[in-house]
Scaffold this active site. Structure first.
Site, PDB file in Angstrom:
ATOM      1  N   GLY A 196       0.849  -1.191   0.000  1.00  0.00           N
ATOM      2  CA  GLY A 196       0.000   0.000   0.000  1.00  0.00           C
ATOM      3  C   GLY A 196       0.881   1.236   0.000  1.00  0.00           C
ATOM      4  N   GLU A 197       0.242   2.387  -0.002  1.00  0.00           N
ATOM      5  CA  GLU A 197       1.017   3.620   0.000  1.00  0.00           C
ATOM      6  C   GLU A 197       0.263   4.712   0.731  1.00  0.00           C
ATOM      7  OE1 GLU A 197       2.646   4.641  -3.740  1.00  0.00           O
ATOM      8  OE2 GLU A 197       3.596   6.465  -3.004  1.00  0.00           O
ATOM      9  N   GLY A 198       0.963   5.416   1.615  1.00  0.00           N
ATOM     10  CA  GLY A 198       0.371   6.539   2.338  1.00  0.00           C
ATOM     11  C   GLY A 198       1.163   7.790   2.039  1.00  0.00           C
ATOM     12  N   PHE A 258       3.753   8.987   3.438  1.00  0.00           N
ATOM     13  CA  PHE A 258       5.206   8.862   3.574  1.00  0.00           C
ATOM     14  C   PHE A 258       5.825   8.282   2.296  1.00  0.00           C
ATOM     15  CE2 PHE A 258       9.132   6.811   5.029  1.00  0.00           C
ATOM     16  CZ  PHE A 258       9.696   7.809   5.818  1.00  0.00           C
ATOM     17  N   GLY A 259       5.144   7.276   1.777  1.00  0.00           N
ATOM     18  CA  GLY A 259       5.664   6.608   0.581  1.00  0.00           C
ATOM     19  C   GLY A 259       5.182   5.177   0.534  1.00  0.00           C
ATOM     20  N   PRO A 260       5.666   4.403  -0.443  1.00  0.00           N
ATOM     21  CA  PRO A 260       5.179   3.032  -0.607  1.00  0.00           C
ATOM     22  C   PRO A 260       5.649   2.088   0.500  1.00  0.00           C
ATOM     23  CG  PRO A 260       6.949   3.492  -2.153  1.00  0.00           C
ATOM     24  CD  PRO A 260       6.657   4.785  -1.452  1.00  0.00           C
ATOM     25  N   ASP A 301      -3.080  11.306  15.055  1.00  0.00           N
ATOM     26  CA  ASP A 301      -3.531  10.863  13.729  1.00  0.00           C
ATOM     27  C   ASP A 301      -4.266   9.528  13.846  1.00  0.00           C
ATOM     28  OD1 ASP A 301      -3.871  11.357  11.073  1.00  0.00           O
ATOM     29  OD2 ASP A 301      -1.923  10.576  10.455  1.00  0.00           O
TER      30      ASP A 301
HETATM   31  N1  LIG Z   1       3.479  -3.050   9.315  1.00  0.00           N
HETATM   32  C1  LIG Z   1       2.664  -3.252   8.285  1.00  0.00           C
HETATM   33  N2  LIG Z   1       2.251  -4.503   7.966  1.00  0.00           N
HETATM   34  C2  LIG Z   1       1.426  -4.699   6.913  1.00  0.00           C
HETATM   35  N3  LIG Z   1       0.952  -3.735   6.121  1.00  0.00           N
HETATM   36  C3  LIG Z   1       1.326  -2.471   6.385  1.00  0.00           C
HETATM   37  C4  LIG Z   1       2.195  -2.159   7.466  1.00  0.00           C
HETATM   38  N4  LIG Z   1       2.385  -0.816   7.498  1.00  0.00           N
HETATM   39  C5  LIG Z   1       1.655  -0.328   6.486  1.00  0.00           C
HETATM   40  N5  LIG Z   1       1.020  -1.309   5.817  1.00  0.00           N
HETATM   41  C6  LIG Z   1       0.132  -1.161   4.641  1.00  0.00           C
HETATM   42  O1  LIG Z   1       0.584  -0.072   3.888  1.00  0.00           O
HETATM   43  C7  LIG Z   1      -0.479   0.859   3.690  1.00  0.00           C
HETATM   44  C8  LIG Z   1       0.068   2.266   3.715  1.00  0.00           C
HETATM   45  O2  LIG Z   1       0.408   2.584   5.059  1.00  0.00           O
HETATM   46  P1  LIG Z   1       0.780   4.038   5.514  1.00  0.00           P
HETATM   47  O3  LIG Z   1       0.738   4.043   6.998  1.00  0.00           O
HETATM   48  O4  LIG Z   1       2.059   4.430   4.868  1.00  0.00           O
HETATM   49  O5  LIG Z   1      -0.336   4.958   4.895  1.00  0.00           O
HETATM   50  P2  LIG Z   1      -1.845   5.245   5.309  1.00  0.00           P
HETATM   51  O6  LIG Z   1      -2.035   4.969   6.776  1.00  0.00           O
HETATM   52  O7  LIG Z   1      -2.727   4.511   4.391  1.00  0.00           O
HETATM   53  O8  LIG Z   1      -1.963   6.773   5.037  1.00  0.00           O
HETATM   54  P3  LIG Z   1      -1.389   7.972   5.928  1.00  0.00           P
HETATM   55  O9  LIG Z   1      -0.156   8.435   5.270  1.00  0.00           O
HETATM   56  O10 LIG Z   1      -2.464   8.966   5.915  1.00  0.00           O
HETATM   57  O11 LIG Z   1      -1.121   7.431   7.306  1.00  0.00           O
HETATM   58  C9  LIG Z   1      -1.499   0.559   4.790  1.00  0.00           C
HETATM   59  O12 LIG Z   1      -2.791   0.804   4.312  1.00  0.00           O
HETATM   60  C10 LIG Z   1      -1.294  -0.895   5.096  1.00  0.00           C
HETATM   61  O13 LIG Z   1      -2.182  -1.672   4.325  1.00  0.00           O
END
Ligand SMILES: Nc1ncnc2c1ncn2[C@@H]1O[C@H](COP(=O)(O)OP(=O)(O)OP(=O)(O)O)[C@@H](O)[C@H]1O
Ligand SMILES: [Mg+2]
Length: 427
Positions: free
Chosen positions: A84-86, A88-90, A207
């Site tokens: 996934g990607e938020g 911060f990055g992928p 958050d």
């Molecule tokens: N430790 C982990 N184990 C499994 N999947 C993860 C983990 N961390 C993140 N992910 C996956 O990566 C995706 C992106 O996570 P990330 O926290 O970077 O962004 P987000 O929470 O979707 O957005 P935001 O930047 O607003 O927090 C998540 O939706 C999750 O499905």
């Protein structure tokens, strides 16, 4: 008395400065020091952020990885490992084998890579390392280590097999989460927040939202993403003043209006997530009729009326929930969402009310069957079929700006694919 040894930023983040000439004797583990006192971000001036972190990062036990090692672990950040990607990055899945580091067991990990073209940077990375590196709890995701080489910033976490609550609750083709699982998740996430609020040096998470609650194979909830976390007020102060950041639909109204941040702001966000668990609706959903787009505005007036409650309960539960439990959870959400922060409960009070609810068994017996495929099956499907979304794909979700003129973390592109426990479908 706790004596902190003066140490240099380079001592803690050696990889940032020696990418080409690794010292064979270099310590790969930022080790525990005898006198542990959690350092806070306020201990760091803006110059120390980039130059000299002359404060002890004691007790962190973090592993320092090289970029090359993380490339190997994630098969060169291949799209088949994309999670996934938020903002911060992928994020990619990786696998650490037991030969990589003495003392580091073989395990799957999630590797988060800073998008160098994105809106976040070193500060968010450092905030995550500082907070999560020092805080350990059953309901916080474990940060295993990091990489800091030249401009590259990465974070290595324990892998959470069921991804985020957001994915589990809102993906269109996913199997509906049963009532008791929803309550288990709410309690777990509440325990994570309570731990932060009640720490010797309290932390405000800032958050709290469904995408930041990650789920273990047995649906144990763990908080992730400390990039916006803040140290709580100290001494006689009642709040800390900050730039208004966070996610629209989750942030407390008084925080948005004044920038005054307290633990009660997190409690409000918890109330929003609890409401999402009850209703199966997102905090903000632009695809709904106008008066239903903001979940709190739509549902809050109904929460105190037990006779009307069934109108807002998630239809995907198909009536399979404890009525008593739903009423108590709804009344609790109502309290958490109070416009007056002082009237909101503390997170320990929340836990006391919520914990017994998952065991209430006044649930109608119906024909509903909850089918769960095995972890390995679902993960296999996800890893094999998911692809990194292209920036041009139009599937970006942007975190809403809460305050004009303030830099905000942008919410990020998400995978255009829907991950379900039994099937994988395109949106
Ligand atoms: N430790 C982990 N184990 C499994 N999947 C993860 C983990 N961390 C993140 N992910 C996956 O990566 C995706 C992106 O996570 P990330 O926290 O970077 O962004 P987000 O929470 O979707 O957005 P935001 O930047 O607003 O927090 C998540 O939706 C999750 O499905
Ligand atoms: Mg997140």
């Amino acid at each position: 008395m706790a004596v902190k040894k003066k140490m240099k930023w380079q001592d803690y983040f050696p990889g940032c400065f020696k990418p080409d000439s690794p010292n064979p004797n270099q310590k790969k583990l930022v080790s525990k020091q005898s006198s542990f006192q959690r350092i806070s971000l306020s201990d760091l001036s803006s110059s120390t952020l980039s130059e000299d972190l002359s404060i002890s990062l004691a007790g962190s036990n973090l592993h320092v990885f090289t970029l090359q090692e993380l490339k190997v672990i994630t098969q060169n950040f291949s799209s088949s490992n994309f999670l996934g990607e938020g903002g911060f990055g992928p994020v990619h899945k990786g696998f650490i084998d037991d030969k990589l580091r003495p003392g580091l067991k073989a395990q799957p990990v999630a590797v988060k890579l800073l998008d160098l073209d994105g809106t976040q940077g070193h500060r968010e990375w450092l905030t995550e390392v500082i907070f999560l590196g020092q805080l350990r709890h059953a309901h916080l995701v474990k940060l295993i280590g990091y990489c800091c080489e030249e401009e590259h910033r990465l974070l290595v976490y324990e892998y959470m097999p069921r991804g985020s609550l957001e994915n589990q609750l809102f993906r269109r083709f996913s199997v509906s989460l049963p009532w008791s699982t929803r309550m288990k998740i709410a309690v777990g996430a509440a325990k994570g927040l309570a731990f932060l609020h009640e720490a010797e040096k309290p932390v405000i998470y800032r958050d709290f939202k469904a995408s930041n609650i990650l789920l273990d194979s047995d649906y144990t909830a763990k908080l992730s993403d400390f990039g916006l976390a803040k140290d709580g007020p100290e001494g006689d102060d009642t709040h800390v003043s900050t730039r208004v950041m966070g996610t629209q639909g989750y942030a407390a109204p008084e925080y948005i209006m004044t920038g005054h941040l307290t633990a009660a702001s997190d409690v409000y966000s918890f109330g929003v997530v609890l409401l999402e668990l009850l209703t199966g609706r997102k905090s903000v959903d632009k695809s709904r009729p106008h008066r239903e787009q903001n979940l709190v505005e739509w549902a809050r007036p109904i929460l105190k009326n037990p006779r009307k409650l069934s109108r807002v309960m998630d239809p995907r539960l198909e009536g399979q929930y404890s009525e008593q439990g739903a009423q108590k959870a709804a009344a609790l959400a109502y309290q958490c969402l109070s416009h007056r922060p002082k009237l909101r409960p503390t997170m320990s009070e929340v836990i006391k009310i919520l914990e017994p609810l998952k065991d209430l068994d006044d649930i109608q017996i119906g024909t509903f069957v909850f089918a769960v495929s095995t972890d390995s099956d679902s993960q296999k499907e996800f890893s094999r079929d998911s692809e990194r979304p292209k920036k041009e794909s139009g599937h970006y979700h942007h975190r809403h700006k809460l305050h004009e003129g303030h830099k905000n973390r942008a919410k990020s592109p998400k995978s255009p694919l829907s991950f379900t426990e039994t099937a994988l479908q395109k949106d």
